[in-house]
Enzyme design. Structure first.
Site, PDB file in Angstrom:
ATOM      1  N   LEU A   9       0.874  -1.027   0.126  1.00 58.70           N
ATOM      2  CA  LEU A   9      -0.075  -0.159   0.128  1.00 58.70           C
ATOM      3  C   LEU A   9       0.911   1.266   0.144  1.00 58.70           C
ATOM      4  O   LEU A   9       1.479   1.467   0.949  1.00 58.70           O
ATOM      5  CB  LEU A   9      -0.811  -0.025   1.246  1.00 58.70           C
ATOM      6  N   ARG A  16       1.593  14.094   6.908  1.00 55.44           N
ATOM      7  CA  ARG A  16       2.812  14.325   7.917  1.00 55.44           C
ATOM      8  C   ARG A  16       4.069  14.623   7.509  1.00 55.44           C
ATOM      9  O   ARG A  16       4.966  14.955   8.236  1.00 55.44           O
ATOM     10  CB  ARG A  16       2.600  13.121   8.955  1.00 55.44           C
ATOM     11  N   THR A  79      -7.179   2.186   4.324  1.00 54.35           N
ATOM     12  CA  THR A  79      -6.079   0.960   3.905  1.00 54.35           C
ATOM     13  C   THR A  79      -6.858  -0.324   3.503  1.00 54.35           C
ATOM     14  O   THR A  79      -6.732  -0.914   2.454  1.00 54.35           O
ATOM     15  CB  THR A  79      -5.279   0.529   5.244  1.00 54.35           C
TER      16      THR A  79
HETATM   17  C1  UD1 Z   1      -2.093   2.047   9.913  1.00 57.51           C
HETATM   18  C2  UD1 Z   1      -2.976   1.069  10.468  1.00 57.51           C
HETATM   19  C3  UD1 Z   1      -2.446   0.988  12.070  1.00 57.51           C
HETATM   20  C4  UD1 Z   1      -0.997   0.490  12.146  1.00 57.51           C
HETATM   21  C5  UD1 Z   1      -0.061   1.631  11.254  1.00 57.51           C
HETATM   22  C6  UD1 Z   1       1.344   0.752  11.058  1.00 57.51           C
HETATM   23  C7  UD1 Z   1      -4.958   0.996   9.219  1.00 57.51           C
HETATM   24  C8  UD1 Z   1      -6.576   1.334   9.785  1.00 57.51           C
HETATM   25  N1  UD1 Z   1      -4.300   1.292  10.468  1.00 57.51           N
HETATM   26  O1  UD1 Z   1      -2.174   3.166  10.373  1.00 57.51           O
HETATM   27  O2  UD1 Z   1      -3.175  -0.018  12.500  1.00 57.51           O
HETATM   28  O3  UD1 Z   1      -0.357   0.608  13.437  1.00 57.51           O
HETATM   29  O4  UD1 Z   1      -0.555   1.599   9.884  1.00 57.51           O
HETATM   30  O5  UD1 Z   1       2.121   1.932  10.340  1.00 57.51           O
HETATM   31  O6  UD1 Z   1      -4.691   0.196   8.454  1.00 57.51           O
HETATM   32  N2  UD1 Z   1      -2.617   4.007   2.309  1.00 57.51           N
HETATM   33  C9  UD1 Z   1      -3.172   3.730   1.033  1.00 57.51           C
HETATM   34  N3  UD1 Z   1      -4.441   4.367   0.641  1.00 57.51           N
HETATM   35  C10 UD1 Z   1      -5.220   4.795   1.588  1.00 57.51           C
HETATM   36  C11 UD1 Z   1      -4.620   4.975   2.815  1.00 57.51           C
HETATM   37  C12 UD1 Z   1      -3.328   4.451   3.100  1.00 57.51           C
HETATM   38  O7  UD1 Z   1      -2.465   3.516  -0.064  1.00 57.51           O
HETATM   39  O8  UD1 Z   1      -6.210   5.327   1.350  1.00 57.51           O
HETATM   40  C13 UD1 Z   1      -1.200   3.584   2.452  1.00 57.51           C
HETATM   41  C14 UD1 Z   1      -0.219   4.460   2.856  1.00 57.51           C
HETATM   42  O9  UD1 Z   1       0.451   4.922   1.564  1.00 57.51           O
HETATM   43  C15 UD1 Z   1       0.589   3.986   3.744  1.00 57.51           C
HETATM   44  C16 UD1 Z   1      -0.095   2.821   4.266  1.00 57.51           C
HETATM   45  O10 UD1 Z   1      -1.195   2.623   3.584  1.00 57.51           O
HETATM   46  O11 UD1 Z   1       1.748   3.023   2.972  1.00 57.51           O
HETATM   47  C17 UD1 Z   1      -0.614   3.093   5.922  1.00 57.51           C
HETATM   48  O12 UD1 Z   1      -1.223   4.316   6.006  1.00 57.51           O
HETATM   49  P1  UD1 Z   1      -1.195   5.107   7.112  1.00 57.51           P
HETATM   50  O13 UD1 Z   1      -1.978   6.307   6.783  1.00 57.51           O
HETATM   51  O14 UD1 Z   1       0.291   5.403   7.161  1.00 57.51           O
HETATM   52  O15 UD1 Z   1      -1.827   4.587   8.240  1.00 57.51           O
HETATM   53  P2  UD1 Z   1      -1.461   4.683   9.687  1.00 57.51           P
HETATM   54  O16 UD1 Z   1      -2.443   5.575  10.034  1.00 57.51           O
HETATM   55  O17 UD1 Z   1      -0.188   4.875  10.113  1.00 57.51           O
HETATM   56 CA    CA Z   2       1.996   4.380   8.760  1.00 61.17          CA
END
Ligand code: UD1
Ligand code: CA
Length: 467
Positions: A9, A16, A79
């Site tokens: 992903l 941030r 996600t």
């Molecule tokens: C997510 C997890 C959290 C975990 C953390 C670890 C979820 C809901 N939460 O939170 O439990 O502790 O990762 O780092 O999954 N992304 C997409 N499309 C989206 C949203 C995100 O591709 O619509 C990708 C981002 O690019 C990233 C990854 O998913 O690589 C995680 O997204 P991020 O927003 O960093 O999630 P966290 O809030 O950190």
């Molecule tokens: Ca993250």
């Protein structure tokens, strides 16, 4: 055993980071974050890797070409939504699938291998990689039942205080049974604090279906670090840099002061090379065996061959041949090639030039757009005048030429084999082989001039005409 695929992903906005660049393209040790994750997935045995990206990330395609598949998530709705975007790209759903985040550069193929093993050993529908950390802020917390089994993941923003106190967190890496994952994702809603489709909700859904959900706690939590801001980027950089130096030292490279030596991830270095303090080697550089580098050397995208010495110098897209020597205080710019045993010495700048075997540019020179043969000596202060305000012109210096000190070579110009130029000459026309080219007015020597001059001055002073 089912085949293994990986979904990474990487479409998130990464707000941030406060950056114009997509988060996963930020670099640690000279390499984009997501490249580490792709490598780890492949090392763990993923036969198919699907990267979920958005339309502003076309640059990612040039990074991986067709070694991975791409899926687009046009709107970042969470996600869970991102994993669904990858569904059509997956060849089939009768497989185990790793779901990873593109922002965890320290993950290793080894650790992912352990995650897959745990998943298969327990026959689980989902296995999550967790970590026990001191400061769990921002992470999803792992909720376990009385007998220790994983029940759910609760996001920080949805967590009541007693859940926030849990220090075991979701690292964002999972292994799923693909068919069960997608069936459960169809049930995920967005009724939560962020209004997003959470991948993490899948775990509770699978539990409710009576499926087995397992967890593997990472032995070293540092390796699961997810990068959300520049502070974490610097933390990852420091950890990886240390690991890189360790790898080189164990492979036979002497690093006098690891703390002041920075080596990018893709750099190769031969054994018995010695690196003095304050040396930075970046990009796709390769360093041979038994070289001496530093102190104070900055090398980017360059090749330094066996036995070469480079001291206090900057090299950009340059090649330093076997046994050649550079510096102190030299700047080799793109397109510079020093052949075997050649020298670029003190206060020398060279650009887009070939310096032949054993040829020397020892002091205070600028050489640009030049082809220099072998056994040539370039006198101190020699300048190639390569630019006429419109074009860059070439200087050709054949084998065994001797260029006198302070020669200006006004390009385009050719100095024939074995020719000499007199010190201080400005050479504007070709010099045939074996000739001496001299361009300066003849010296006048006036005997006794100094004493006569002094007498004149002291007379004038006595008469009060001088201070
Ligand atoms: C997510 C997890 C959290 C975990 C953390 C670890 C979820 C809901 N939460 O939170 O439990 O502790 O990762 O780092 O999954 N992304 C997409 N499309 C989206 C949203 C995100 O591709 O619509 C990708 C981002 O690019 C990233 C990854 O998913 O690589 C995680 O997204 P991020 O927003 O960093 O999630 P966290 O809030 O950190
Ligand atoms: Ca993250």
């Amino acid at each position: 055993m089912k085949e293994l695929a990986a979904i990474i992903l990487a479409a998130g906005k990464g707000t941030r980071m406060k950056s114009e660049r997509p988060k996963v393209l930020h670099k640690v040790c000279g390499r984009p974050l997501v490249a580490y994750v792709v490598e780890a997935a492949k090392a763990a045995g993923a036969a198919e890797v699907i990267l979920v990206i958005n339309r502003e990330m076309e640059e990612v395609r040039s990074l991986f070409g067709d070694t991975v598949k791409y899926a687009y998530q046009d709107e970042q709705l969470g996600t869970g939504h991102a994993v669904l975007a990858a569904r059509p790209a997956l060849t089939n759903e009768d497989r185990d699938v790793l779901v990873l985040c593109g922002d965890t550069p320290l993950l290793s193929g080894k650790l992912l291998g352990e995650l897959i093993e745990e998943h298969r050993r327990t026959g689980s529908a989902a296995t999550v990689l967790t970590a026990e950390i001191d400061d769990p802020e921002g992470y999803g917390r792992i909720l376990r039942g009385e007998s220790g089994e994983v029940q759910a993941i609760v996001e920080e923003k949805d967590a009541p205080p007693e859940v926030k106190a849990i220090r075991e967190v979701n690292t964002g890496s999972y292994c799923f049974d693909a068919a069960l994952l997608f069936a459960a994702l169809d049930e995920v809603g967005r009724d939560n604090a962020q209004g997003e489709y959470y991948l993490t909700d899948v775990l509770a859904i699978l539990r409710c279906q009576g499926r087995r959900v397992a967890a593997l706690k990472a032995p070293d939590p540092a390796l699961t670090l997810g990068i959300n801001n520049r502070l974490q980027l610097a933390q990852a950089e420091a950890l990886l840099r240390e690991e890189i130096r360790r790898r080189h030292m164990l492979a036979g490279v002497t690093i006098l002061d690891p703390a002041s030596t920075f080596i990018d991830a893709e750099v190769s270095i031969g054994p018995d090379t010695v690196i003095y303090p304050f040396t930075i080697i970046e990009g796709r550089s390769s360093i041979g065996r038994a070289c001496y580098l530093g102190p104070g050397v900055h090398i980017r995208d360059s090749r330094v061959d066996d036995g070469a010495h480079v001291h206090q110098a900057v090299l950009v897209e340059a090649v330093v041949g076997p046994g050649a020597s550079v510096g102190p205080f030299a700047y080799l710019r793109p397109g510079t090639v020093l052949a075997e045993g050649a020298k670029a010495g003190t206060f020398v700048e060279i650009k887009k030039s070939h310096i032949g075997r054993g040829s020397k540019v020892p002091h205070l020179s600028y050489v640009g757009d030049a082809q220099i043969g072998s056994g040539v000596n370039i006198g101190a202060g020699t300048i190639t005048c390569n630019y006429d305000g419109f074009r860059k012109n070439e200087t050709i210096i054949e084998d065994e030429v001797f260029i006198g000190s302070n020669t200006n070579l006004v390009a385009p110009v050719r100095i024939g084999r074995g020719a000499y130029t007199g010190a201080g000459s400005t050479i504007t026309r070709d010099v045939p082989p074996g000739a001496l080219a001299l361009e300066r007015s003849e010296q006048r020597t006036i005997p006794g001039w100094v004493n006569r001059h002094r007498e004149k001055l002291s007379c004038a002073k006595e008469k009060g005409k001088l201070e």
